[in-house]
Design an enzyme around this catalytic site. Structure first.
Site, mmCIF file in Angstrom:
data_model
loop_
_atom_site.group_PDB
_atom_site.id
_atom_site.type_symbol
_atom_site.label_atom_id
_atom_site.label_comp_id
_atom_site.label_asym_id
_atom_site.label_seq_id
_atom_site.Cartn_x
_atom_site.Cartn_y
_atom_site.Cartn_z
ATOM 1 N N LYS A 82 0.817 -1.214 0.000
ATOM 2 C CA LYS A 82 0.000 0.000 0.000
ATOM 3 C C LYS A 82 0.856 1.272 0.000
ATOM 4 C CE LYS A 82 -0.895 0.106 5.024
ATOM 5 N NZ LYS A 82 -0.313 1.416 5.348
ATOM 6 N N ASP A 83 2.156 1.141 0.313
ATOM 7 C CA ASP A 83 3.056 2.295 0.301
ATOM 8 C C ASP A 83 3.758 2.490 -1.043
ATOM 9 O OD1 ASP A 83 2.539 2.792 2.995
ATOM 10 O OD2 ASP A 83 4.229 1.590 3.685
ATOM 11 N N ARG A 130 -8.363 8.310 2.605
ATOM 12 C CA ARG A 130 -9.287 7.231 2.205
ATOM 13 C C ARG A 130 -10.196 6.842 3.367
ATOM 14 N NH1 ARG A 130 -9.146 2.140 3.537
ATOM 15 N NH2 ARG A 130 -7.053 2.363 4.403
ATOM 16 N N ARG A 131 -9.590 6.658 4.549
ATOM 17 C CA ARG A 131 -10.394 6.293 5.726
ATOM 18 C C ARG A 131 -11.284 7.454 6.159
ATOM 19 N NH1 ARG A 131 -5.140 3.628 8.507
ATOM 20 N NH2 ARG A 131 -5.291 1.527 7.625
ATOM 21 N N ARG A 148 -0.734 10.381 13.654
ATOM 22 C CA ARG A 148 0.528 9.966 13.052
ATOM 23 C C ARG A 148 1.378 9.257 14.103
ATOM 24 N NH1 ARG A 148 3.161 12.275 8.944
ATOM 25 N NH2 ARG A 148 4.332 10.333 9.103
ATOM 26 N N ARG A 154 0.511 5.369 18.376
ATOM 27 C CA ARG A 154 -0.918 5.523 18.078
ATOM 28 C C ARG A 154 -1.781 4.824 19.124
ATOM 29 N NH1 ARG A 154 -1.359 5.207 11.450
ATOM 30 N NH2 ARG A 154 0.747 5.918 11.023
ATOM 31 N N CYS A 241 -0.633 7.041 -2.321
ATOM 32 C CA CYS A 241 -1.261 6.375 -1.180
ATOM 33 C C CYS A 241 -1.972 7.376 -0.272
ATOM 34 C CB CYS A 241 -0.238 5.562 -0.382
ATOM 35 S SG CYS A 241 1.158 6.532 0.228
#
Length: 308
Positions: A82-83, A130-131, A148, A154, A241
């Site tokens: 995904k990166d 996206r989220r 981040r 997190r 991304c």
């Protein structure tokens, strides 16, 4: 196989865990070969106080590693797919794609068991556009704040009550043995994953044909076909991304089924379509689905995002 193979990897706990898994697989398959990890700090790792979407550019977590591949400091790179941008530098290819981990996003909370249970106005953390866009469509009443830092950071912010819930990739938590932190997994109908989410990609120099042969045992054809369709979709949309684009493909027999999404940042416009066809045409399916979404209204949404 070479006697020594150097793997380029980000220095994060998850990246090192993923690369160590590849190292162990290679050394088990080729007993005469030793593998060492070369930790490389990427631009995305250095900038932790700004949302990635505002940093701009593609390949924030891979460029420096690709540079090391091109100049011979490392022999291969292990990435979270995904990166990886849809376009790669000349001379490199992602030739090996191991079997995919769980591709879905994870809802994590110490207060509620699902997104639906969060009270009105609850604070949820993610830095992914996206989220954010899909969360805004599902629960426009929530306060979505940037999140981040590495995984531990997190989770610590969640535990300290800074957020009522956070969204992370389920694959990363599974690979780190932290499945117990997953409160629930989103279905793809609720939240479409990022392109390539849950899949690893092993990037090599195209000239290293002998190394490619030696790594074939790690390749998973169905995962590779699904990721090929997803990345063709992303390439046609010219997305990185850090844009509100989602895509998820599955393979059953000789058929690949791809669902794609373009969403406005406020969640008020969501364009989502599905397309299936032969695995041999995975690239064409990705491109065709992207064209359909652009024509349906997705182009105007992306133009607005890129302009911002």
């Amino acid at each position: 196989m070479k006697k020594l193979i150097r793997i380029g990897t980000r220095a994060s706990l998850l990246a090192v865990t993923q690369s160590t898994w590849v190292k162990n697989q290679i050394e088990r398959q080729h007993p005469g070969t030793s593998v060492e990890l070369v930790k490389i700090i990427t631009k995305g790792d250095k900038i932790l106080d700004v949302p990635l979407a505002k940093v701009g550019g593609k390949g924030l977590f891979v460029k420096e590693i690709e540079d090391a591949l091109l100049d011979g400091r490392v022999d291969l790179a292990v990435h979270s797919m995904k990166d990886v941008p849809a376009e790669l530098p000349a001379g490199l290819h992602v030739a090996i794609v191991p079997e995919r981990e769980v591709p879905f996003d994870a809802f994590i909370s110490v207060k509620c068991k699902s997104l639906a249970e969060l009270p009105q106005g609850a604070v949820i953390g993610t830095s992914s556009l996206r989220r954010k866009s899909q969360l805004a469509a599902l629960r426009p009443d929530l306060e979505i704040k940037d999140l981040r830092g590495n995984l531990d950071t997190r989770l610590k912010k969640l535990d300290e009550g800074v957020y009522d819930a956070i969204i992370l990739a389920g694959a990363g938590l599974n690979r780190l043995g932290m499945q117990n932190r997953i409160t629930a997994l989103f279905s793809p109908e609720q939240m479409l994953p990022a392109i390539g989410q849950g899949a690893l990609g092993i990037e090599l120099r195209e000239a290293d044909s002998e190394l490619l042969v030696g790594l074939q045992f790690l390749h998973h054809a169905d995962t590779a076909a699904a990721v090929t369709a997803e990345r063709a979709f992303l390439l046609r949309l010219e997305g990185g991304c850090q844009v509100p684009i989602g895509g998820f493909a599955t393979v059953a027999g000789d058929t690949v089924n791809l669902t794609g999404l373009i969403a406005a940042l406020d969640g008020k416009k969501v364009f989502k379509e599905q397309l299936a066809g032969p695995v041999a045409k995975a690239t064409e399916i990705g491109k065709t689905l992207a064209e359909k979404l652009l024509a349906a209204g997705g182009k105007a949404v992306l133009d607005e995002v890129y302009a911002g």
